[in-house]
Write an enzyme that holds these catalytic residues in place. Structure first.
Site, short mmCIF file in Angstrom:
data_model
loop_
_atom_site.label_atom_id
_atom_site.label_comp_id
_atom_site.label_asym_id
_atom_site.label_seq_id
_atom_site.Cartn_x
_atom_site.Cartn_y
_atom_site.Cartn_z
CD GLU A 91 112.68 -0.12 -111.18
OE1 GLU A 91 111.99 1.06 -111.15
OE2 GLU A 91 112.98 -0.49 -112.13
CB CYS B 39 116.06 8.10 -110.34
SG CYS B 39 115.83 6.57 -110.46
CG HIS C 33 105.19 5.66 -115.84
ND1 HIS C 33 104.92 4.33 -115.14
CD2 HIS C 33 106.36 5.98 -115.53
CE1 HIS C 33 106.00 3.89 -114.69
NE2 HIS C 33 106.97 4.61 -114.97
C1 PEP Z 1 110.97 4.39 -110.17
O1 PEP Z 1 110.42 3.05 -110.22
O2 PEP Z 1 111.10 4.88 -109.14
C2 PEP Z 1 111.44 4.90 -111.29
C3 PEP Z 1 112.02 5.95 -111.09
O3 PEP Z 1 111.06 4.33 -112.28
P1 PEP Z 1 109.82 4.64 -113.20
O4 PEP Z 1 108.85 5.63 -112.38
O5 PEP Z 1 109.81 5.06 -114.56
O6 PEP Z 1 109.13 3.10 -113.18
MG MG Z 2 110.39 2.00 -111.88
#
Ligand code: PEP
Ligand code: MG
Length: 602
Positions: free
Chosen positions: A441, A512, A199
Site C-alpha cells: 500500500e 483488499c 476509515h
Molecule cells: C487499504 O489501505 O487499502 C486497506 C485495505 O487498509 P485500510 O483501509 O485499513 O488502510
Molecule cells: Mg491501508
C-alpha cells in the site's frame, strides 16, 4: 466542481460513503478540538472568580489524568511515568503561579494567561541543548490543551449515550467516535469533511448505517431537530423535506430492499466467471460481530481483519488475553474458512483519542501502522502472541500493514520470531506454518515487490492507501476527493506490476482496498489476473453477480485496450460501457455510477 454545492433550496450534495436512505431528526454533535483561544479583559470585580475558574480547571485536569493512569493496562503501565510528568507539570509554578499572576496583573482571561505561560516555557525550552528536554515542551502543551478544554467547560459528548433515533450531523467523526455509535439509536450520519475511503466511511459500511461525508458546511445549515433525508446511494441530503419528497424516498428505499433480497439469493453460488475461472471473494471486517454477516453474504473467508477497531472501541490498549479471546472467536466462527489478521494499523486517521494523538502535521505520513508497532514493541508483541495463540484454533494468516521497505519487514519478522521462540519455550500451541504476508500500500513496496516477495507468503494490495500515497491525495480530505481515482492509469499499472511479480515468485496475491468491491473495477482486476478480492461484506453478493456475468478471457483482452488509455476518464468511460449493461437499473448502480459521473466532469 460539481460536488458539495447546494443543488436546490434544501438539497445538498456530498460524497456517498455508505448506502441506504434514512429519514429522521438531525442531531448536531460537536467533536471539534478546542483550538481557538480568544483574549478578553476582565473587570476588577471578576478577577478572583477568574482565578477560581482556572484552579477548578486545574483540579479537573488532575482528576482526569489520575483516572487515565488508573485505567492503564498492565502492558503499558511502564509508561505511566508520562502521566506522572503531566501531573507534575500541573503543579509547576511556571504553569500555575505564572498564569494566576498574569490574570491578576494584566486582568485577562485564564485561557489567554495560560497561553502566555506556555509561550514563556517554550521560549525557555528552545534554548536547551538536550533534545530530550527540549521535546518535553510537547508534554506541557498536551497538559495545557487539557486545561483549556476544562476551562471551556466542554465535555466531549459521548455518542454512545445518544438515546433517541437520530441522524448525527457533525463537522467530523473520527473512526473512534464511529466505533462507539449505538446503531439501535443512531440511524446514520453526515459530516462536513471526509472522503470516500476514510476509515470513518469504512466503519459506516461495517455498521450498515447510511452516511454522506464531505458536505462542507452542513453543520451550519442544519439545526438540531430538523427533519432530514439522507440518501447514502448518491450522497444527497434533503433538509426539511415536504410530504411528497418523503414518500418518494420511502419508495426508493423499498425498491432497494426488494432488489437486495433478490441479489442475496445468488450470494451462495460459486464466484466464477462465465469461462469457468474462480475468483475468491472474501470479506473485510472490523468487528467480531461481522463474521456472521460475512458468511450470510457468501464470503469465502475473511480477507482482511482490521484489528485496530478493537483498540478504538475499548479506548485503550487491550491485554493479550482479551485479544486472544477475540481472535479465537473470529477464527472459530469463520472456520473452516481462513482469516487474514492484519497487525495493528493505528495512527493516521485511526487514533485512540484526540488527546493522545502525537499532534503530527502529516498523520498519514507519520508514526502510523507498522512504524508505531516497531516503536511500541510491547504493544506489538502482545498482539502477535494473541494472534499466534489463536492460530491453534483454525486457519489464520498474519499480515503486516504499510510495509515500505525490506528492513521494516525484516524487523517485523524478527519480532515475530522472538514471540514464536517465547511461545515455544512456554510450550504454548500455535501454528508453526502460519502464512505471513504484507499489505502492498506504499508505492515503494510496489517498486520493491520482487525483493519483498522473497520474504513473504502472500501480498494483499491495499488500494485505499496505495492510491492516497501514489496520487498524493489525502483519503480523508473532501477537497481532493474528486481526484481519488482507482481508474488512474498509474494505479492500474502498479496493481498489474504487483500481481505479475507475485505470480513470478509463486506467492498468493489479493486486493483488499475499497476498489475490490467496486463493480466497475472488477473486470479490470480480473483482467490483471487477481485471484482473490476482499471487500465490505455487504458488497459480496453484487460482486459475485458481476463476476458470474463476465468472461476472464474478454477481461484480459479489454485490459490490453485499457493499458493503452492515458487518463482515468478514458479508462472509466471504457469500463462503464462494458459494465453498464450488467448493472441493475437500481440504487447500487446509482451508488457506483454517480461517483464516476461526478468525477467525469473534472
Ligand atoms: C487499504 O489501505 O487499502 C486497506 C485495505 O487498509 P485500510 O483501509 O485499513 O488502510
Ligand atoms: Mg491501508
Amino acid at each position: 466542481m460539481k460536488d458539495h454545492q447546494v443543488i436546490g433550496n434544501d438539497k445538498l450534495q456530498g460524497i456517498a460513503v455508505s448506502p441506504g436512505i434514512i429519514i429522521g431528526k438531525a442531531r448536531l454533535v460537536d467533536r471539534s478540538r478546542e483550538k481557538i483561544v480568544y483574549q478578553y479583559l476582565i473587570d476588577d470585580s471578576e478577577i478572583s472568580k477568574e482565578v477560581e475558574r482556572f484552579k477548578e480547571a486545574l483540579d479537573a485536569t488532575k482528576e482526569q489524568i489520575v483516572t487515565l493512569k488508573n485505567r492503564m493496562s498492565d502492558q503499558i503501565k511502564e509508561h505511566a511515568f508520562i502521566l506522572d510528568t503531566h501531573l507534575m507539570i500541573i503543579d509547576d509554578s511556571m504553569i500555575t503561579d505564572s498564569t494566576i499572576n498574569t490574570i491578576l496583573d494584566q486582568k485577562i482571561n485564564a485561557e489567554w494567561a495560560l497561553k502566555k505561560s506556555v509561550r514563556k516555557i517554550r521560549q525557555l525550552f528552545e534554548k536547551i541543548d538536550y533534545e530530550y528536554i527540549r521535546d518535553r515542551i510537547n508534554d506541557v502543551e498536551n497538559v495545557a490543551e487539557r486545561i483549556l478544554r476544562n476551562l471551556s467547560g466542554k465535555e466531549m459528548e459521548s455518542l454512545f449515550e445518544i438515546d433517541e433515533r437520530v441522524i448525527i450531523v457533525a463537522h467530523d467523526l473520527s473512526p473512534a467516535d464511529t466505533s462507539e455509535l449505538n446503531t439501535s439509536k443512531v440511524m446514520g450520519f453526515i459530516t462536513d469533511v471526509g472522503g470516500r475511503t476514510s476509515h470513518t466511511a469504512i466503519m459506516a459500511q461495517a455498521l450498515k448505517i447510511p452516511a454522506v461525508v464531505g458536505l462542507e458546511s452542513v453543520t451550519s445549515l442544519i439545526q438540531d431537530g430538523t427533519l432530514i433525508i439522507v440518501d447514502g446511494y448518491i450522497g444527497e441530503v434533503i433538509i426539511g423535506p415536504d410530504d411528497d419528497t418523503i414518500i418518494a424516498y420511502q419508495e426508493k428505499e423499498i425498491q432497494h430492499e426488494r432488489y437486495r433480497s433478490s441479489i442475496l439469493q445468488l450470494s451462495h453460488l460459486p464466484s466464477e466467471t462465465v469461462d469457468g475461472h474462480k475468483i475468491a471473494i472474501k470479506a473485510n471486517i472490523e468487528f467480531i460481530e461481522e463474521v456472521v454477516a460475512a458468511k450470510e453474504y457468501g464470503a469465502e473467508g475473511i480477507g482482511l481483519y482490521r484489528t485496530e477497531f478493537h483498540y478504538l472501541q475499548k479506548k485503550k490498549i487491550p491485554d493479550e488475553e482479551e485479544l486472544f479471546e477475540a481472535y479465537k472467536e473470529v477464527v472459530e466462527k469463520i472456520s473452516p474458512a481462513p482469516v487474514t489478521i492484519r497487525t495493528l494499523d493505528l495512527g493516521g486517521d485511526k487514533i485512540l483519542s484526540n488527546n493522545e494523538s502525537p499532534g503530527e502535521a502529516n498523520p498519514a505520513l507519520g508514526l502510523r501502522s507498522i512504524r508505531l508497532c516497531l516503536k511500541e514493541r510491547d504493544i506489538f508483541k502482545s498482539q502477535l502472541r494473541a494472534i499466534l495463540r489463536a492460530s491453534a484454533y483454525g486457519q489464520i494468516r498474519l499480515m503486516f500493514p504499510m510495509i515500505s521497505g525490506l528492513q521494516e519487514l525484516l524487523d517485523a519478522k524478527q519480532i515475530l520470531k522472538e514471540v514464536m521462540d517465547e511461545l515455544e519455550k512456554e510450550n504454548v500451541k500455535y501454528d508453526r506454518d502460519i502464512k505471513v504476508g504484507i499489505m502492498i500500500e506504499v508505492p515503494s513496496a510496489v517498486t520493491l515487490a520482487d525483493v519483498l516477495a522473497k520474504h513473504v507468503d502472500f501480498f494483499s494490495i491495499g488500494t485505499n492507501d496505495l492510491i492516497q500515497y501514489a496520487l498524493a491525495i489525502d483519503r480523508v480530505n473532501e477537497h481532493v476527493a474528486y481526484l481519488y481515482e482507482p481508474y488512474h492509469p498509474a494505479v492500474i499499472r502498479m496493481i498489474r506490476q504487483v500481481v505479475k511479480v507475485a505470480k513470478e515468485a509463486d506467492i498468493d496475491v489479493s486486493l483488499c482496498g475499497e476498489m475490490a468491491g467496486d463493480p466497475l473495477c472488477v473486470s479490470i482486476l480480473v483482467g490483471i489476473g487477481i485471484d482473490e478480492l476482499s471487500m465490505n461484506a455487504g458488497g459480496v453478493p453484487l460482486l459475485k453477480k458481476i463476476i458470474r456475468s463476465i468472461s476472464r478471457e474478454e477481461a484480459m483482452a479489454d485490459l490490453q485496450d485499457i493499458l493503452a488509455l492515458n487518463t482515468a476518464k478514458e479508462v472509466r468511460q471504457f469500463i462503464e460501457k462494458r459494465i453498464e449493461p450488467l448493472m441493475p437499473d437500481l440504487q447500487e448502480k446509482d451508488f457506483y455510477m454517480k461517483v464516476s459521473i461526478d468525477k467525469s466532469t473534472h
